[in-house]
Design a protein around this motif. Structure first.
Motif, mmCIF file in Angstrom:
data_model
loop_
_atom_site.group_PDB
_atom_site.id
_atom_site.type_symbol
_atom_site.label_atom_id
_atom_site.label_comp_id
_atom_site.label_asym_id
_atom_site.label_seq_id
_atom_site.Cartn_x
_atom_site.Cartn_y
_atom_site.Cartn_z
ATOM 1 N N LYS A 286 7.744 12.757 2.066
ATOM 2 C CA LYS A 286 8.628 11.858 1.767
ATOM 3 C C LYS A 286 8.336 10.426 2.364
ATOM 4 O O LYS A 286 7.825 10.443 3.433
ATOM 5 N N TRP A 287 9.061 9.346 1.681
ATOM 6 C CA TRP A 287 8.737 7.953 2.240
ATOM 7 C C TRP A 287 9.567 7.765 3.627
ATOM 8 O O TRP A 287 10.920 8.293 3.416
ATOM 9 N N CYS B 215 0.312 6.269 2.140
ATOM 10 C CA CYS B 215 0.904 5.303 1.462
ATOM 11 C C CYS B 215 1.667 4.541 2.408
ATOM 12 O O CYS B 215 2.384 4.935 3.196
ATOM 13 N N TRP B 216 1.627 3.285 1.905
ATOM 14 C CA TRP B 216 2.197 2.286 2.648
ATOM 15 C C TRP B 216 3.042 1.331 1.852
ATOM 16 O O TRP B 216 2.445 0.784 0.646
ATOM 17 N N PHE C 289 13.116 6.036 1.753
ATOM 18 C CA PHE C 289 12.878 5.060 0.594
ATOM 19 C C PHE C 289 12.151 5.949 -0.536
ATOM 20 O O PHE C 289 11.737 6.946 -0.571
ATOM 21 N N SER C 290 12.316 5.239 -1.521
ATOM 22 C CA SER C 290 11.488 5.767 -3.013
ATOM 23 C C SER C 290 10.822 4.303 -3.372
ATOM 24 O O SER C 290 11.074 3.109 -2.968
ATOM 25 N N GLY C 291 9.590 4.608 -4.017
ATOM 26 C CA GLY C 291 8.802 3.434 -4.693
ATOM 27 C C GLY C 291 7.310 4.049 -4.817
ATOM 28 O O GLY C 291 7.092 5.239 -4.648
ATOM 29 N N GLU C 292 6.469 3.178 -4.959
ATOM 30 C CA GLU C 292 4.968 3.216 -5.218
ATOM 31 C C GLU C 292 4.275 3.147 -4.023
ATOM 32 O O GLU C 292 3.454 4.138 -3.407
ATOM 33 N N GLY C 293 4.069 1.943 -3.515
ATOM 34 C CA GLY C 293 3.175 1.628 -2.503
ATOM 35 C C GLY C 293 1.863 1.693 -2.716
ATOM 36 O O GLY C 293 1.275 1.931 -3.616
ATOM 37 N N THR C 294 0.928 1.303 -1.555
ATOM 38 C CA THR C 294 -0.566 1.478 -1.681
ATOM 39 C C THR C 294 -0.943 2.591 -0.956
ATOM 40 O O THR C 294 -0.613 2.793 0.350
ATOM 41 N N ASP D 5 7.499 -1.397 7.877
ATOM 42 C CA ASP D 5 6.309 -0.543 7.014
ATOM 43 C C ASP D 5 6.943 0.729 6.830
ATOM 44 O O ASP D 5 7.428 1.379 7.594
ATOM 45 N N VAL D 6 7.093 0.911 5.332
ATOM 46 C CA VAL D 6 7.640 2.258 4.807
ATOM 47 C C VAL D 6 6.341 2.947 4.674
ATOM 48 O O VAL D 6 5.350 2.294 3.925
ATOM 49 N N HIS D 7 6.242 4.188 5.015
ATOM 50 C CA HIS D 7 4.922 4.907 4.882
ATOM 51 C C HIS D 7 5.335 6.477 4.557
ATOM 52 O O HIS D 7 6.464 6.850 4.775
ATOM 53 N N LYS D 8 4.211 6.882 4.147
ATOM 54 C CA LYS D 8 4.198 8.511 3.622
ATOM 55 C C LYS D 8 2.635 8.845 4.203
ATOM 56 O O LYS D 8 1.766 8.478 3.756
ATOM 57 N N THR D 9 2.951 9.823 4.982
ATOM 58 C CA THR D 9 1.382 10.289 5.672
ATOM 59 C C THR D 9 1.226 11.793 5.637
ATOM 60 O O THR D 9 1.986 12.398 4.683
ATOM 61 N N LYS D 10 -0.022 12.106 6.044
ATOM 62 C CA LYS D 10 -0.326 13.747 6.020
ATOM 63 C C LYS D 10 -0.643 14.062 4.595
ATOM 64 O O LYS D 10 -0.510 15.148 4.126
#
Length: 131
Positions: A45-46, A66-67, A87-92, A108-113
């Motif tokens: 999840k973001w 993703c960031w 959050f929800s969205g696309e990111g880089t 900074d919104v992030h999704k790791t691992k």
């Protein structure tokens, strides 16, 4: 040009790469060295934090992250009793490789691992710095 807490956390992460449960390095810096298998993007999840800076340091292996900035994402909820905003969205998307680090600030919104091509084993240091 970085805060003393960021400097202390980075020095510790680079020089202490053994597995450890979460512990306090100081009253404002919390450290954890963890081992895990990377996951697919839909399994993660973001998130963002209002009162924390995260430092992700790849000790061994690699993972995708993703960031994006909060201004480009859609806020969905705050986890009850935690400094975790969803959050929800696309990111880089980019790859954090062995020896690389990423500093994540409150914007900074992030999704790791995340895995790149296939699940892999990762050893990563994570520092959380209280603002």
């Amino acid at each position: 040009g970085v805060s003393e807490e960021i400097k202390i956390a980075l020095q510790y992460l680079v020089n202490h790469t053994e597995l450890a449960e979460r512990f306090d390095l100081s009253d404002r810096v919390n450290i954890k060295i963890e081992s895990y298998t990377t996951l697919s993007e839909n399994e993660r999840k973001w998130e963002a934090h209002d009162h924390l800076i995260d430092i992700h340091y790849a000790v061994d292996g690699e993972e995708d992250i993703c960031w994006d900035s909060r201004k480009n994402m859609v806020f969905t909820k705050q986890e009850e009793g935690k400094d975790v905003l969803r959050f929800s969205g696309e990111g880089t998307r980019f790859t954090l490789k062995k020896g690389m680090f990423m500093i994540v600030f409150p914007d900074d919104v992030h999704k790791t691992k995340l895995y790149h091509d296939a699940p892999t084993q990762v050893l990563k240091g994570l520092a959380k710095i209280k603002l």
